[in-house]
Design an enzyme around this catalytic site. Structure first.
Site, mmCIF file in Angstrom:
data_model
loop_
_atom_site.group_PDB
_atom_site.id
_atom_site.type_symbol
_atom_site.label_atom_id
_atom_site.label_comp_id
_atom_site.label_asym_id
_atom_site.label_seq_id
_atom_site.Cartn_x
_atom_site.Cartn_y
_atom_site.Cartn_z
ATOM 1 N N HIS A 36 40.711 34.831 49.758
ATOM 2 C CA HIS A 36 39.429 35.190 50.350
ATOM 3 C C HIS A 36 38.923 33.868 50.898
ATOM 4 C CE1 HIS A 36 39.658 37.826 46.639
ATOM 5 N NE2 HIS A 36 39.732 38.695 47.622
ATOM 6 N N ASP A 39 37.388 31.548 48.532
ATOM 7 C CA ASP A 39 38.144 30.832 47.500
ATOM 8 C C ASP A 39 38.269 29.358 47.885
ATOM 9 O OD1 ASP A 39 38.596 33.308 46.292
ATOM 10 O OD2 ASP A 39 40.581 33.559 47.227
ATOM 11 N N GLU A 89 42.995 47.693 51.817
ATOM 12 C CA GLU A 89 43.550 47.796 50.459
ATOM 13 C C GLU A 89 42.700 48.802 49.688
ATOM 14 O OE1 GLU A 89 43.922 44.047 48.498
ATOM 15 O OE2 GLU A 89 44.156 44.953 46.517
ATOM 16 N N GLU A 99 48.138 48.350 46.379
ATOM 17 C CA GLU A 99 48.254 47.565 45.144
ATOM 18 C C GLU A 99 48.677 48.509 44.022
ATOM 19 O OE1 GLU A 99 45.496 44.511 44.109
ATOM 20 O OE2 GLU A 99 45.600 45.022 41.976
ATOM 21 N N HIS A 113 46.117 49.585 41.437
ATOM 22 C CA HIS A 113 45.073 50.469 41.959
ATOM 23 C C HIS A 113 45.580 51.913 42.008
ATOM 24 C CE1 HIS A 113 43.057 46.875 44.252
ATOM 25 N NE2 HIS A 113 43.042 46.737 42.944
ATOM 26 N N ASP A 173 40.719 48.120 35.421
ATOM 27 C CA ASP A 173 41.642 47.316 36.231
ATOM 28 C C ASP A 173 42.252 46.198 35.385
ATOM 29 O OD1 ASP A 173 42.954 46.073 38.262
ATOM 30 O OD2 ASP A 173 41.158 45.456 39.360
ATOM 31 N N ASP A 175 45.343 44.493 35.989
ATOM 32 C CA ASP A 175 45.932 43.379 36.759
ATOM 33 C C ASP A 175 46.947 42.566 35.974
ATOM 34 O OD1 ASP A 175 45.079 43.493 39.356
ATOM 35 O OD2 ASP A 175 43.264 42.309 39.031
ATOM 36 N N ASP A 196 49.204 40.204 42.996
ATOM 37 C CA ASP A 196 47.751 40.173 42.820
ATOM 38 C C ASP A 196 47.442 40.652 41.404
ATOM 39 O OD1 ASP A 196 45.063 40.160 42.899
ATOM 40 O OD2 ASP A 196 44.826 41.684 44.448
HETATM 41 MN MN LIG Z 1 44.777 43.358 45.477
#
Ligand SMILES: [Mn+2]
Length: 382
Positions: free
Chosen positions: A58, A61, A185, A221, A224, A259, A261, A291
């Site tokens: 991003h 970041d 996304e 993703e 997700h 989530d 991850d 990710d």
């Molecule tokens: Mn992602």
């Protein structure tokens, strides 16, 4: 010896990580950070040294909101120098339009017109930054564009607002960077109770309504997809079938939960194998991007163990494709059972043919055997 070589990533493997994944400090809704933040420039170098092909970010970041123009240019210069010195690319630059409290009720779908314009501006800046870093993709994960209170936003209006903002971004790239692409996304929920365009299928349907659908793709993703209780292999396959897969966010997740991850392959090896199979046996040439984030219990060393683990699992699963394709028993069943891709006859011919369901029923479908063989192959005994 040979095995160790297999597990060493090469630049040509086109692995990628989001800067935010390494910069994650272990903060969660119930607890403060458990490790100190790592500087984004240090992350770029650390990834490059581990033969990661590229990073995603991003814009915020690298260039936090509120950075002045001189500081921004210095940060971009520093990043570019490291990219050149250590041989690493940038392949996606989106914008963080979810962390700042101004986006508490969404960015592109905020009820406040000026917040929507501000979000578009953040993305325009992200596209400029990405271009400077040599990147050609702006992936949009809008995070807070959703709701908890159904009465607070008419979803028809929300979709119109999303479309308006996406069209503005398209207009900008067509004018300034014609080779730039955009992608969506999808995510079903979190941080909002519901997020608009919750799956890849929704995103593909929405893209068809944009002014320039050809400029837009999707970035599935895996976590997700599993949060929605859906099949990640099928989502990726649909994106490939539509010619819309622009990147992929690899990770892992227990279905239907918050989530998580988690590191790629950590929860769902068989499904992960079939995702790798899709990517490696299709025309897909994009990055394989991770990710996810290290467990909250990890320290700084653990962060890099996490990086290496993701890539090792991918490489191991990729290696299994060869065994899968060369396993004569598996392939015999596949050829026999999975049938022919020959097109069906004309409707007239179908209408005139006699089909005997009893006879058709007699064809054996040895899926028990097939699946067990795949399990054993993945467990290394075939
Ligand atoms: Mn992602």
């Amino acid at each position: 010896m040979a095995k160790t070589r297999l597990l060493k990533p090469k630049k040509s493997d086109r692995f990628s990580f989001g800067l935010w994944t390494i910069m994650n400090t272990g903060r969660d809704p119930f607890g403060e950070p458990t490790r100190p933040p790592i500087d984004p420039l240090e992350v770029i170098v650390g990834l490059a040294k581990r033969n990661v092909y590229s990073f995603e970010l991003h814009a915020e970041d690298l260039v936090p909101l509120g950075t002045n123009a001189r500081q921004r240019d210095r940060l971009v210069r520093e990043a570019k120098k490291r990219m050149q010195d250590y041989d690493i690319q940038c392949t996606n630059c989106g914008s963080n339009c979810f962390s700042h409290p101004v986006f508490k009720d969404g960015a592109f779908t905020s009820n406040d017109r000026n917040v929507r314009a501000f979000a578009v501006q953040r993305y325009l800046h992200a596209i400029d930054l990405g271009y400077e870093l040599g990147c050609r993709l702006c992936n949009l994960w809008w995070g807070r564009d959703g709701l908890e209170v159904e009465g607070s936003k008419d979803t028809r209006d929300a979709l119109k607002r999303l479309r308006e903002c996406c069209n503005l971004l398209t207009e900008y790239v067509l004018k300034n960077y014609p080779d730039y692409e955009l992608s969506i996304e999808a995510k079903p929920n979190e941080p909002r109770g519901d997020i608009f365009l919750p799956t890849i299928g929704h995103a593909l349907g929405f893209i068809a309504t944009l002014d320039h659908p050809e400029k837009w793709g999707v970035v599935p993703e895996l976590a997700h997809v599993r949060m929605a209780g859906l099949n990640s292999v099928h989502e990726v396959a649909q994106a490939l079938d539509a010619g819309k897969l622009r990147s992929i966010h690899l990770n892992s997740q227990k279905p239907l939960r918050y989530d998580q991850d988690i590191r790629f392959g950590a929860e769902d090896l068989k499904e992960s194998f079939f995702v790798v199979y899709l990517l490696e046996t299709s025309e897909y040439e994009g990055t394989k991007s991770f990710d996810c984030h290290p467990y909250r219990t990890e320290d700084r060393q653990g962060v890099w163990d996490f990086v290496e683990g993701n890539m090792r699992t991918y490489l191991l699963l990729r290696e299994k494709i060869k065994s899968y394709q060369e396993d004569t028993q598996i392939q015999r069943i596949m050829t026999k059972v999975c049938g022919s891709q020959r097109p069906l006859p004309s409707p007239e011919e179908i209408a005139a043919t006699t089909y005997d369901p009893e006879k058709l029923l007699a064809n054996r479908l040895p899926y028990e055997k097939l699946d067990q063989m795949i399990v054993e192959l993945l467990l290394g005994v075939r």
